[in-house]
Each structure stands twice: as C-alpha cells, then as structure tokens.
Design a protein around this motif. Structure first.
Motif, PDB file in Angstrom:
ATOM      1  N   GLU A   1      31.306  42.038  30.446  1.00  0.00           N
ATOM      2  CA  GLU A   1      31.822  42.609  29.205  1.00  0.00           C
ATOM      3  C   GLU A   1      31.625  44.126  29.166  1.00  0.00           C
ATOM      4  O   GLU A   1      32.522  44.879  28.810  1.00  0.00           O
ATOM      5  CB  GLU A   1      31.040  41.984  28.049  1.00  0.00           C
ATOM      6  N   ARG A   2      30.424  44.543  29.544  1.00  0.00           N
ATOM      7  CA  ARG A   2      30.120  45.973  29.490  1.00  0.00           C
ATOM      8  C   ARG A   2      29.220  46.413  30.637  1.00  0.00           C
ATOM      9  O   ARG A   2      28.588  45.575  31.287  1.00  0.00           O
ATOM     10  CB  ARG A   2      29.416  46.302  28.150  1.00  0.00           C
ATOM     11  N   ALA A   3      29.141  47.709  30.823  1.00  0.00           N
ATOM     12  CA  ALA A   3      28.197  48.278  31.809  1.00  0.00           C
ATOM     13  C   ALA A   3      27.551  49.505  31.188  1.00  0.00           C
ATOM     14  O   ALA A   3      28.126  50.131  30.287  1.00  0.00           O
ATOM     15  CB  ALA A   3      28.923  48.651  33.091  1.00  0.00           C
ATOM     16  N   LEU A   4      26.355  49.819  31.660  1.00  0.00           N
ATOM     17  CA  LEU A   4      25.623  50.983  31.156  1.00  0.00           C
ATOM     18  C   LEU A   4      25.131  51.806  32.351  1.00  0.00           C
ATOM     19  O   LEU A   4      24.519  51.260  33.273  1.00  0.00           O
ATOM     20  CB  LEU A   4      24.419  50.511  30.326  1.00  0.00           C
ATOM     21  N   LEU A   5      25.421  53.111  32.312  1.00  0.00           N
ATOM     22  CA  LEU A   5      25.008  53.979  33.418  1.00  0.00           C
ATOM     23  C   LEU A   5      23.543  54.395  33.302  1.00  0.00           C
ATOM     24  O   LEU A   5      23.039  54.641  32.203  1.00  0.00           O
ATOM     25  CB  LEU A   5      25.864  55.251  33.431  1.00  0.00           C
ATOM     26  N   PHE A   6      22.897  54.491  34.437  1.00  0.00           N
ATOM     27  CA  PHE A   6      21.540  55.034  34.547  1.00  0.00           C
ATOM     28  C   PHE A   6      21.615  56.141  35.601  1.00  0.00           C
ATOM     29  O   PHE A   6      22.532  56.139  36.418  1.00  0.00           O
ATOM     30  CB  PHE A   6      20.551  53.962  35.017  1.00  0.00           C
ATOM     31  N   SER A   7      20.626  57.050  35.604  1.00  0.00           N
ATOM     32  CA  SER A   7      20.737  58.124  36.581  1.00  0.00           C
ATOM     33  C   SER A   7      20.197  57.760  37.962  1.00  0.00           C
ATOM     34  O   SER A   7      20.367  58.527  38.904  1.00  0.00           O
ATOM     35  CB  SER A   7      20.148  59.428  36.055  1.00  0.00           C
ATOM     36  N   SER A   8      19.575  56.590  38.104  1.00  0.00           N
ATOM     37  CA  SER A   8      19.268  56.079  39.458  1.00  0.00           C
ATOM     38  C   SER A   8      18.989  54.580  39.357  1.00  0.00           C
ATOM     39  O   SER A   8      18.715  54.052  38.273  1.00  0.00           O
ATOM     40  CB  SER A   8      18.061  56.798  40.073  1.00  0.00           C
ATOM     41  N   GLY A   9      19.049  53.934  40.506  1.00  0.00           N
ATOM     42  CA  GLY A   9      18.763  52.501  40.559  1.00  0.00           C
ATOM     43  C   GLY A   9      17.309  52.235  40.217  1.00  0.00           C
ATOM     44  O   GLY A   9      16.971  51.225  39.577  1.00  0.00           O
ATOM     45  N   TYR A  10      16.462  53.132  40.642  1.00  0.00           N
ATOM     46  CA  TYR A  10      15.033  52.984  40.344  1.00  0.00           C
ATOM     47  C   TYR A  10      14.836  52.932  38.828  1.00  0.00           C
ATOM     48  O   TYR A  10      14.164  52.043  38.296  1.00  0.00           O
ATOM     49  CB  TYR A  10      14.264  54.165  40.960  1.00  0.00           C
ATOM     50  N   LYS A  11      15.490  53.865  38.132  1.00  0.00           N
ATOM     51  CA  LYS A  11      15.345  53.887  36.668  1.00  0.00           C
ATOM     52  C   LYS A  11      16.029  52.700  36.010  1.00  0.00           C
ATOM     53  O   LYS A  11      15.559  52.202  34.985  1.00  0.00           O
ATOM     54  CB  LYS A  11      15.922  55.184  36.107  1.00  0.00           C
TER      55      LYS A  11
END
Ligand SMILES: *Cc1c(COP(=O)(O)O)cnc(C)c1O
Length: 394
Positions: A100-110
């Motif tokens: 349904e949705r996606a949310l961006l993060f500034s890295s996979g670790y975070k």
C-alpha cells in the motif's frame, strides 16, 4: 598522551594483536574497473549488482535533481525536509513491491533500527535467523526487546522458540531475504506459514534481493512467488542493486503511519537527499525496464559456478548460492587474507570476510558479480583465483 588517548591506543593495540585491525582502501571511483593507489583494479566485492552507481542516466538524473531540488534536504522529513520527489519515489517503491505504501529512510541500517524500535516494546520478543544482518540485531537492542536467534534456515528451531513464547506477548519474526555473507535465500513461504501459525508479523530485509531477483527485479518474494501480503513488513535498500543510497520500508498504510510517528531513526535525521532521490527514480526505471541487465548477471553467475567447479581449486569451497553473492569458503582467516592479497597482486580486488562478520573458522572471499562485469572480466577473476589457489597450496 592523556589518559583518554592512552586508553584508545591500548584498545587499538589489542585489535592489532588479534589480527582483526581493519583498514579502508581508497578507490578512484565506484566502477568495476577502478584504480587503487594509482593501480588498475578489477573489483569483485561491490554490492552495486547492476552497475547502476555509475550509469550515465542515473548520474545525469542526480545532477538534474540537484539543480532542481537541491543537494541536501535541509531538515528532517517532519520539519521541512520532505519534498514531492520523495512522495514520487515512495509511491513507485510501494507499487514495485506490491504494498500500500512505502517510507524512505536515509540508510538500511537506520530503517532496521527504526522499524524494530518503533514496533517492539521492551517486553517484546524478536526472533531472528542466526545469520541476520547486524542492523537487525542492533535494532532489536535499541528497542530493548528480547533477542532470540534460531539456527540458520531451520524452521524447527524457529518453531521451538515461538512455541515457548506467550501468544499474548509482542513478537516479531525477522529474516534477511538474501543472506548477505552467504548469498543463499530465505524460504519466505515457509517463514510466512510459520508466522501465520503463531500469529506473528513477519519482517523481511531484502537488501540483496531487490533489483536482482524476480522477473521485474522485485526481489526474493517475486522470485519465490510469494504474495506481498504474506510479508507485512518489507525492508529494501537503495545502496545496493539500485546503485544510490538510502532505504525504504514497504507495508500497509497503518504500518507506515506508525513508523512516521514512532521510528526515531526516521524522525531525528535529515531527509534523504532530493538529488539522490531523483537518481533512484532513474535507476528504478532501469531496473524495471531493462531485464537484460539481470539476464546478463545471472548468466555470469551460472558461468562462474560452472567453471569454478570444473577447476576444482584446492582449499576453497563454493557455497550454495544462486545470487550475485558467491562466497568462496576458505575457513582459516589468514589463508583467506593471503588469497585476497594474491588476487590484489594480479589486479583483482576481492576482500576477505572474517570474524566477527562471519563465525570463526568460516572466513571466506565474498565474490560478488555485477551486470557491469564482462565475460573477459570473469576470465580474469577465474585465472587469478586459479593462480592464487595453486600458489598457496603446499
Ligand atoms: C547492507 C545491508 C543493510 C544496510 O543498508 P545500508 O543502506 O547500507 O545502511 C541492511 N540489511 C542488509 C541485509 C544489508 O545487507
């Protein structure tokens, strides 16, 4: 030297004495044909599996993105660092992964720190495959929930842990999609069945599957024909096959809203660079419309495995993997380091992976293949491996 510096030096000395001292090597650029200390080097250890980090269209999109939107987001997403270009990428990532949705993060670790710490209370239980990525373990530590580990890919071992936990407790079952140091894939269908039986949400981190596996590059789930709904929490990274940087979590509207409210590694950090976001949109276009890159990559993987087993080189074991991660198990860490050094002498860069990244006695060369490699590049790797192995065997 003051007391503080002395303590640090002592720690560094100890690290040196165990042979675990790590050093960076500066490359001239991110291509598979690069230079280190002025010397031409062919690399087989990058996670840029499709060669998109240096693709002219992706590079141009980043330049154009920087001109239009700026280089940095300027603030966190909840202050005023969130731009329309972020919405566009989130919508595309949701569509691609079937959520349904996606949310961006500034890295996979975070992303992993954010998801687990937002969803799990201190009284919770997080159940991990033993080979899960370090960031998933660190996310669990940040949440304060209890960390449980089952034997790699053993569902009976996972079942035993789940059976002991109270059904009323907050639980989360977590696995890598493709295991980063072994290259094998989780059996997502089996994990989903287990999760369903115990009514536990399933989280899959598909950092190494996205872009590479499945007809449309949508990752391990697509390759295994698993419906997106079976995995309510999917984590993907943008710094590997997509060749840029950052990460995303895909799931339901409710999951994403929960993360926006409670995921501290999302809230208290600068938004993903808008220029990079534009670059990722361009690389996603390529991932979705140029299956020939994946076809070439998978051809190289098959050829590498076939020729290496024909060579039957002494002292190395090819691990079972059908992904671009093709580890050559050596065992002894000094031997792994010696083979890596030999390859470097021949102009081939492939770093040795050793404890604590992998269990003691399982040191390896983690060969990774890329669609940017040519048949000739692969010839060069195979011949360097042959020379190296023969030279190091008494
Ligand atoms: C690389 C990796 C991460 C971390 O992603 P970054 O964007 O590099 O921080 C997380 N999970 C897995 C399985 C990875 O391989």
């Amino acid at each position: 030297m003051n007391t503080f510096e002395r303590a640090l030096s002592h720690q560094l000395e100890q690290q040196r004495s165990t042979g675990h001292y790590r050093q960076r090597r500066s490359q001239s650029d991110a291509g598979v044909h690069t230079r280190i200390d002025g010397r031409a080097m062919l690399t087989f250890c990058s996670n840029d599996y499709l060669g998109l980090a240096t693709h002219p269209r992706v590079v141009e999109a980043m330049c154009e993105g920087a001109r239009r939107y700026g280089t940095g987001g300027g603030a966190s997403h909840l202050v005023n660092g969130h731009q329309q270009i972020h919405d566009r990428l989130e919508a595309r990532l949701a569509q691609w992964t079937g959520h349904e949705r996606a949310l961006l993060f500034s890295s996979g670790y975070k992303a992993n720190l954010g998801v687990i710490s937002a969803l799990m209370p201190r009284s919770g239980h997080v159940i991990h495959d033993r080979l899960n990525h370090a960031s998933l373990l660190d996310g669990t530590r940040l949440s304060g929930a209890r960390l449980h580990r089952f034997d790699h890919a053993s569902f009976s071992s996972a079942e035993q842990i789940l059976a002991r936990l109270a059904p009323a407790s907050d639980r989360l079952l977590v696995s890598d999609g493709v295991f980063s140091m072994d290259g094998d894939c989780a059996d997502v269908d089996a994990l989903a069945a287990l999760a369903r039986r115990h009514e536990v949400p399933l989280m899959i981190d598909d950092a190494h599957g996205l872009g590479v596996l499945g007809t449309h590059g949508a990752g391990t789930l697509e390759a295994q024909n698993v419906a997106p709904a079976e995995v309510p929490i999917l984590v993907g990274t943008l710094g590997k096959a997509l060749g840029t940087q950052g990460a995303f979590v895909a799931g339901s509207h409710t999951l994403i809203e929960t993360l926006i409210q409670f995921a501290r590694p999302f809230i208290y950090t600068t938004s993903l660079s808008p220029a990079l976001t534009a670059a990722t949109l361009a690389s996603l276009d390529i991932v979705q419309t140029e299956p020939e890159r994946r076809a070439h990559l998978h051809h190289l993987i098959r050829r590498f495995r076939r020729e290496l087993s024909t060579l039957a080189l002494p002292g190395i074991t090819l691990m079972p993997s059908e992904t671009p991660i093709q580890p050559l198990l050596i065992g002894d860490e000094h031997k792994a380091m010696a083979l890596s050094a030999r390859l470097r002498d021949e102009g081939v860069l492939c770093t040795a992976i050793r404890p604590p990244t992998v269990p003691p006695g399982t040191s390896r060369l983690r060969v990774t293949l890329s669609a940017a490699h040519t048949e000739t590049d692969l010839d060069q790797l195979l011949s360097a491996l042959e020379h190296g192995c023969r030279a190091l065997t008494p």
